[in-house]
Design a protein around this motif. Structure first.
Motif, PDB file in Angstrom:
ATOM      1  N   VAL A  53       0.855  -1.183   0.000  1.00 22.83           N
ATOM      2  CA  VAL A  53       0.000   0.000   0.000  1.00 22.83           C
ATOM      3  C   VAL A  53       0.897   1.240   0.000  1.00 22.83           C
ATOM      4  CG1 VAL A  53      -1.902   1.190   1.151  1.00 22.83           C
ATOM      5  CG2 VAL A  53      -1.727  -1.310   1.313  1.00 22.83           C
ATOM      6  N   PRO A  54       1.226   1.758  -1.179  1.00 20.81           N
ATOM      7  CA  PRO A  54       2.123   2.910  -1.270  1.00 20.81           C
ATOM      8  C   PRO A  54       1.671   4.086  -0.397  1.00 20.81           C
ATOM      9  CG  PRO A  54       1.680   2.010  -3.441  1.00 20.81           C
ATOM     10  CD  PRO A  54       0.745   1.319  -2.486  1.00 20.81           C
ATOM     11  N   GLY A  55       2.621   4.635   0.332  1.00 17.98           N
ATOM     12  CA  GLY A  55       2.343   5.786   1.184  1.00 17.98           C
ATOM     13  C   GLY A  55       1.778   5.431   2.548  1.00 17.98           C
ATOM     14  N   ALA A  56       1.551   4.132   2.803  1.00 14.08           N
ATOM     15  CA  ALA A  56       0.948   3.711   4.070  1.00 14.08           C
ATOM     16  C   ALA A  56       2.005   3.419   5.124  1.00 14.08           C
ATOM     17  CB  ALA A  56       0.083   2.479   3.861  1.00 14.08           C
ATOM     18  N   GLN A  57       1.699   3.829   6.328  1.00 10.75           N
ATOM     19  CA  GLN A  57       2.490   3.496   7.504  1.00 10.75           C
ATOM     20  C   GLN A  57       1.500   3.177   8.607  1.00 10.75           C
ATOM     21  OE1 GLN A  57       4.669   7.240   7.814  1.00 10.75           O
ATOM     22  NE2 GLN A  57       6.547   6.098   7.421  1.00 10.75           N
ATOM     23  N   PHE A  96      -1.655   5.631   8.727  1.00 15.30           N
ATOM     24  CA  PHE A  96      -1.282   6.947   8.222  1.00 15.30           C
ATOM     25  C   PHE A  96      -0.998   6.766   6.739  1.00 15.30           C
ATOM     26  CE2 PHE A  96      -0.408   6.926  12.666  1.00 15.30           C
ATOM     27  CZ  PHE A  96      -0.689   8.211  13.097  1.00 15.30           C
ATOM     28  N   LYS A  97      -1.602   7.585   5.921  1.00 13.74           N
ATOM     29  CA  LYS A  97      -1.361   7.511   4.487  1.00 13.74           C
ATOM     30  C   LYS A  97      -0.791   8.857   4.059  1.00 13.74           C
ATOM     31  CE  LYS A  97      -2.682   4.977   0.649  1.00 13.74           C
ATOM     32  NZ  LYS A  97      -3.727   4.322  -0.057  1.00 13.74           N
ATOM     33  N   ASN A  98       0.433   8.805   3.537  1.00 12.61           N
ATOM     34  CA  ASN A  98       1.157  10.021   3.177  1.00 12.61           C
ATOM     35  C   ASN A  98       1.179  11.017   4.341  1.00 12.61           C
ATOM     36  OD1 ASN A  98       1.717   9.112   0.493  1.00 12.61           O
ATOM     37  ND2 ASN A  98      -0.418   9.551   0.008  1.00 12.61           N
TER      38      ASN A  98
END
Length: 146
Positions: A53-57, A96-98
């Motif tokens: 999931v790009p940008g996901a933390q 958290f996304k971006n």
């Protein structure tokens, strides 16, 4: 570098969870084995989030919940007294996304889809809260609970 750190952190988490479960008194040896599989599955799942999931933390919200806390939450209508958190079979993740904290259940759909594919490879039955209005909840179903 970030991927390497995530893998290292997950390995430490898995080892710690497994060691903790081996030392805890459990009346049902099948549950203990299932807890270990669940810990391994969840640890691996968390390492895959930034890749899938790009940008996901994510950060850990609530993992273990003492029985007395689950009972109190149930009294307040915030959960159930037999929560899988009390058996170390569930974790709440904060997404958290971006860099933006996501609070809506639907925000967790990509994570839920990933968890539903990862869990079975570890011999657990995955359950994702997005399917029962608790979006950030990820668990290993057990005893008719999710």
């Amino acid at each position: 570098m970030q991927k390497k750190l995530a893998v290292i952190a997950a390995s430490i988490a898995a080892a710690t969870a497994t060691i903790g479960m081996l030392g805890s008194p459990v009346n049902d040896p099948r549950l203990s084995l299932y807890q270990m599989r669940c810990a391994q599955a969840l640890s691996y799942f968390i390492t895959q989030i930034p890749i899938a999931v790009p940008g996901a933390q994510v950060t850990i919200g609530e993992a273990h919940r003492p029985t007395w806390v689950a009972t109190e939450y149930a009294k307040r209508g915030l959960g159930i007294s037999t929560s899988l958190h009390t058996q170390r079979l569930a974790v709440d993740l904060m997404l958290f996304k971006n860099g933006v904290y996501k609070t809506q259940s639907e925000d967790y759909k990509e994570l839920a889809d990933l968890w539903m594919t990862v869990g079975p490879a570890f011999g657990v039955v995955p359950a994702a809260g997005i399917y029962f209005n608790d979006g950030n909840h990820f668990s290993c179903a057990y005893g008719g609970r999710k």
